[in-house]
Write a protein that holds these residues in place. Sequence first.
Motif, mmCIF file in Angstrom:
data_model
loop_
_atom_site.group_PDB
_atom_site.id
_atom_site.type_symbol
_atom_site.label_atom_id
_atom_site.label_comp_id
_atom_site.label_asym_id
_atom_site.label_seq_id
_atom_site.Cartn_x
_atom_site.Cartn_y
_atom_site.Cartn_z
ATOM 1 N N VAL A 115 0.870 -1.176 0.000
ATOM 2 C CA VAL A 115 0.000 0.000 0.000
ATOM 3 C C VAL A 115 0.909 1.229 0.000
ATOM 4 C CG1 VAL A 115 -2.076 1.025 0.954
ATOM 5 C CG2 VAL A 115 -1.540 -1.361 1.454
ATOM 6 N N GLY A 116 0.912 1.955 -1.114
ATOM 7 C CA GLY A 116 1.822 3.086 -1.306
ATOM 8 C C GLY A 116 2.631 2.872 -2.567
ATOM 9 N N ARG A 117 2.752 3.936 -3.384
ATOM 10 C CA ARG A 117 3.444 3.776 -4.670
ATOM 11 C C ARG A 117 4.546 4.826 -4.845
ATOM 12 N NH1 ARG A 117 -1.145 6.077 -8.941
ATOM 13 N NH2 ARG A 117 -2.163 7.443 -7.460
ATOM 14 N N SER A 118 5.224 5.168 -3.724
ATOM 15 C CA SER A 118 6.299 6.168 -3.856
ATOM 16 C C SER A 118 7.522 5.533 -4.502
ATOM 17 C CB SER A 118 6.667 6.741 -2.491
ATOM 18 O OG SER A 118 7.370 5.777 -1.734
ATOM 19 N N ASN A 119 8.375 6.398 -5.040
ATOM 20 C CA ASN A 119 9.604 5.911 -5.666
ATOM 21 C C ASN A 119 10.623 5.443 -4.635
ATOM 22 O OD1 ASN A 119 8.728 6.423 -8.261
ATOM 23 N ND2 ASN A 119 9.411 8.552 -8.185
ATOM 24 N N ALA A 140 -1.183 -0.999 -4.210
ATOM 25 C CA ALA A 140 -2.392 -0.195 -3.972
ATOM 26 C C ALA A 140 -1.978 1.237 -3.617
ATOM 27 C CB ALA A 140 -3.189 -0.799 -2.827
ATOM 28 N N HIS A 141 -2.925 2.152 -3.752
ATOM 29 C CA HIS A 141 -2.635 3.574 -3.494
ATOM 30 C C HIS A 141 -3.938 4.277 -3.159
ATOM 31 C CE1 HIS A 141 -4.050 3.873 -7.590
ATOM 32 N NE2 HIS A 141 -3.201 2.890 -7.882
ATOM 33 N N SER A 142 -3.914 5.593 -3.141
ATOM 34 C CA SER A 142 -5.094 6.318 -2.640
ATOM 35 C C SER A 142 -6.302 6.186 -3.567
ATOM 36 C CB SER A 142 -4.759 7.791 -2.431
ATOM 37 O OG SER A 142 -4.535 8.417 -3.672
ATOM 38 N N ALA A 160 2.872 1.433 3.472
ATOM 39 C CA ALA A 160 3.805 2.567 3.369
ATOM 40 C C ALA A 160 3.038 3.786 2.884
ATOM 41 C CB ALA A 160 4.947 2.228 2.417
ATOM 42 N N THR A 161 2.186 4.306 3.770
ATOM 43 C CA THR A 161 1.329 5.420 3.362
ATOM 44 C C THR A 161 1.506 6.673 4.201
ATOM 45 O OG1 THR A 161 -0.524 4.854 4.815
ATOM 46 C CG2 THR A 161 -0.452 3.772 2.664
ATOM 47 N N GLY A 162 1.916 6.515 5.467
ATOM 48 C CA GLY A 162 1.920 7.675 6.358
ATOM 49 C C GLY A 162 0.515 8.021 6.835
ATOM 50 N N ARG A 163 -0.402 7.014 6.871
ATOM 51 C CA ARG A 163 -1.772 7.224 7.358
ATOM 52 C C ARG A 163 -1.997 6.317 8.556
ATOM 53 N NH1 ARG A 163 -0.728 10.324 4.163
ATOM 54 N NH2 ARG A 163 -1.798 11.050 2.302
ATOM 55 N N ASP A 215 5.021 -2.891 8.499
ATOM 56 C CA ASP A 215 4.524 -1.521 8.685
ATOM 57 C C ASP A 215 5.674 -0.525 8.518
ATOM 58 O OD1 ASP A 215 3.088 0.688 9.360
ATOM 59 O OD2 ASP A 215 2.399 -0.054 11.300
ATOM 60 N N VAL A 216 5.662 0.182 7.407
ATOM 61 C CA VAL A 216 6.741 1.139 7.114
ATOM 62 C C VAL A 216 6.391 2.529 7.661
ATOM 63 C CG1 VAL A 216 8.238 2.053 5.284
ATOM 64 C CG2 VAL A 216 7.099 -0.136 4.960
ATOM 65 N N GLY A 217 5.118 2.781 7.852
ATOM 66 C CA GLY A 217 4.647 4.122 8.215
ATOM 67 C C GLY A 217 5.301 4.657 9.481
ATOM 68 N N MET A 218 5.529 5.945 9.479
ATOM 69 C CA MET A 218 6.041 6.619 10.679
ATOM 70 C C MET A 218 5.176 7.847 10.889
ATOM 71 S SD MET A 218 10.074 6.160 10.981
ATOM 72 C CE MET A 218 10.599 7.346 9.794
ATOM 73 N N ASN A 219 4.259 7.739 11.821
ATOM 74 C CA ASN A 219 3.307 8.827 12.061
ATOM 75 C C ASN A 219 3.451 9.308 13.498
ATOM 76 O OD1 ASN A 219 1.942 8.320 9.452
ATOM 77 N ND2 ASN A 219 1.418 6.385 10.431
ATOM 78 N N ARG A 220 3.708 10.592 13.635
ATOM 79 C CA ARG A 220 3.838 11.170 14.977
ATOM 80 C C ARG A 220 2.574 11.930 15.314
ATOM 81 N NH1 ARG A 220 9.423 10.665 15.885
ATOM 82 N NH2 ARG A 220 10.363 10.219 13.857
HETATM 83 P P1 NDP Z 1 4.543 9.184 0.129
HETATM 84 O O1 NDP Z 1 3.717 10.247 0.761
HETATM 85 O O2 NDP Z 1 5.509 9.520 -0.927
HETATM 86 O O3 NDP Z 1 3.559 8.051 -0.437
HETATM 87 C C1 NDP Z 1 2.449 7.636 0.282
HETATM 88 C C2 NDP Z 1 1.687 6.645 -0.544
HETATM 89 O O4 NDP Z 1 0.564 6.220 0.219
HETATM 90 C C3 NDP Z 1 1.143 7.217 -1.843
HETATM 91 O O5 NDP Z 1 1.385 6.327 -2.905
HETATM 92 C C4 NDP Z 1 -0.347 7.376 -1.585
HETATM 93 O O6 NDP Z 1 -1.165 7.171 -2.726
HETATM 94 C C5 NDP Z 1 -0.599 6.252 -0.601
HETATM 95 N N1 NDP Z 1 -1.780 6.528 0.219
HETATM 96 C C6 NDP Z 1 -2.050 7.632 0.943
HETATM 97 N N2 NDP Z 1 -3.250 7.530 1.537
HETATM 98 C C7 NDP Z 1 -3.755 6.324 1.184
HETATM 99 C C8 NDP Z 1 -4.963 5.651 1.461
HETATM 100 N N3 NDP Z 1 -5.911 6.182 2.255
HETATM 101 N N4 NDP Z 1 -5.156 4.432 0.923
HETATM 102 C C9 NDP Z 1 -4.217 3.877 0.131
HETATM 103 N N5 NDP Z 1 -3.044 4.473 -0.178
HETATM 104 C C10 NDP Z 1 -2.828 5.690 0.350
HETATM 105 O O7 NDP Z 1 5.264 8.460 1.362
HETATM 106 P P2 NDP Z 1 6.603 7.552 1.453
HETATM 107 O O8 NDP Z 1 6.486 6.381 0.575
HETATM 108 O O9 NDP Z 1 7.794 8.417 1.362
HETATM 109 O O10 NDP Z 1 6.484 7.101 2.973
HETATM 110 C C11 NDP Z 1 5.392 6.359 3.434
HETATM 111 C C12 NDP Z 1 5.488 6.218 4.942
HETATM 112 O O11 NDP Z 1 6.660 5.489 5.258
HETATM 113 C C13 NDP Z 1 5.594 7.528 5.711
HETATM 114 O O12 NDP Z 1 4.940 7.397 6.954
HETATM 115 C C14 NDP Z 1 7.075 7.687 5.937
HETATM 116 O O13 NDP Z 1 7.378 8.455 7.094
HETATM 117 C C15 NDP Z 1 7.484 6.247 6.137
HETATM 118 N N6 NDP Z 1 8.873 5.969 5.788
HETATM 119 C C16 NDP Z 1 9.589 5.237 6.674
HETATM 120 C C17 NDP Z 1 10.902 4.929 6.407
HETATM 121 C C18 NDP Z 1 11.654 4.109 7.378
HETATM 122 O O14 NDP Z 1 12.857 4.073 7.337
HETATM 123 N N7 NDP Z 1 10.969 3.372 8.233
HETATM 124 C C19 NDP Z 1 11.578 5.419 5.209
HETATM 125 C C20 NDP Z 1 10.697 6.105 4.277
HETATM 126 C C21 NDP Z 1 9.392 6.379 4.589
HETATM 127 P P3 NDP Z 1 -1.133 8.158 -4.016
HETATM 128 O O15 NDP Z 1 0.164 7.829 -4.723
HETATM 129 O O16 NDP Z 1 -2.323 7.783 -4.770
HETATM 130 O O17 NDP Z 1 -1.133 9.542 -3.455
#
Ligand code: NDP
Length: 291
Positions: free
Chosen positions: A168-172, A192-194, A212-215, A232-237
């Motif tokens: 879940v998440g499509r960042s580079n 998957a993505h938003s 990996a969404t940050g949600r 779980d990659v997300g880091m949310n404070r």
């Molecule tokens: P980005 O903001 O670049 O990407 C987030 C992705 O999540 C996007 O593809 C977005 O979709 C998708 N997304 C957002 N909301 C939803 C939703 N409701 N349902 C489905 N998909 C959703 O973030 P990063 O990839 O850079 O980082 C993701 C998380 O990982 C962050 O919390 C970040 O802090 C954490 N992180 C942790 C690292 C670690 O070392 N542990 C390193 C890097 C990141 P769309 O493309 O459609 O907008």
Amino acid sequence: MTVILKSKPVVESLTKTLKDSAAQATAALGRKPGLTVILVGEDPASAIYVRNKQKRADELGINSQTLRLPDAASQEDVLQAVAKLNADDTVDGIIVQLPLPKQIDADAIINTIADAKDVDGFTLRTTGRLWTLPKNSPEQVGPCTPLGIMALLDFYNIDVAGKHAVIVGRSNIVGKPMAAMLLNKGATVTIAHSQTENLPALLRSADIIVAATGRRNLITKDAVKPGAIVIDVGMNRYVDDAGKKHLVGDVDYANVAPIAGAITPVPGGVGPMTVNMLIKQTIKAALRKAK
Ligand code: NDP
């Protein structure tokens, strides 16, 4: 019983192997492996990330330096800094700390990093190499967070071949390279993505979930198949009503952990892997140069 995929034992085991390989590179080159971080501006979070990278580099026998540029630095200033480090024989790895001030085109800067020194794995050429590796290639190419997740899975003997992985998440930086790495190891991958429709139904078909969404709390218990591997990659404070600060992932950990086959905690799961992969890639670059 759910396996908690803590990074601590992985990092402990990596400490020994990385120290040994750093010493090997030092002996071969007559100097320590060198890592330079370009830090533009005064972003406080970036300053903390850079300090953490340097601390870990120092612990493992890497010579780490920070090249600081002012917030008002121009595109040309940053390009020149990269060019200088590309030409510097004592520098094995170059990182451009993100985010960069808005007058700077980050992609254009990053794509000038020499292939041999791209330890963050962000350039177009490294991306191309990652997506064109032969299947099951043991080569470790690409950004450090997904590399760290692959190392974590490997340490806990989790074989992804034949499994359905939903990312879940499509960042580079995380989602897309994670897909390439899992695909290379034989997983069937969905990203998957938003805009994905009915995410919970898709997630219920997953043997492996990478969030990996940050949600915060995006991944809930009803969307997880019992026994699934949850990364779980997300880091949310956030600060709660009582004023207490929290760091949490994208997964509703308290409710998902009891039904998962294995799950990474936040903090103490994926997070610490990234910096260790960065050091690993730097040592590899130094060893390649020594050959
Ligand atoms: P980005 O903001 O670049 O990407 C987030 C992705 O999540 C996007 O593809 C977005 O979709 C998708 N997304 C957002 N909301 C939803 C939703 N409701 N349902 C489905 N998909 C959703 O973030 P990063 O990839 O850079 O980082 C993701 C998380 O990982 C962050 O919390 C970040 O802090 C954490 N992180 C942790 C690292 C670690 O070392 N542990 C390193 C890097 C990141 P769309 O493309 O459609 O907008």
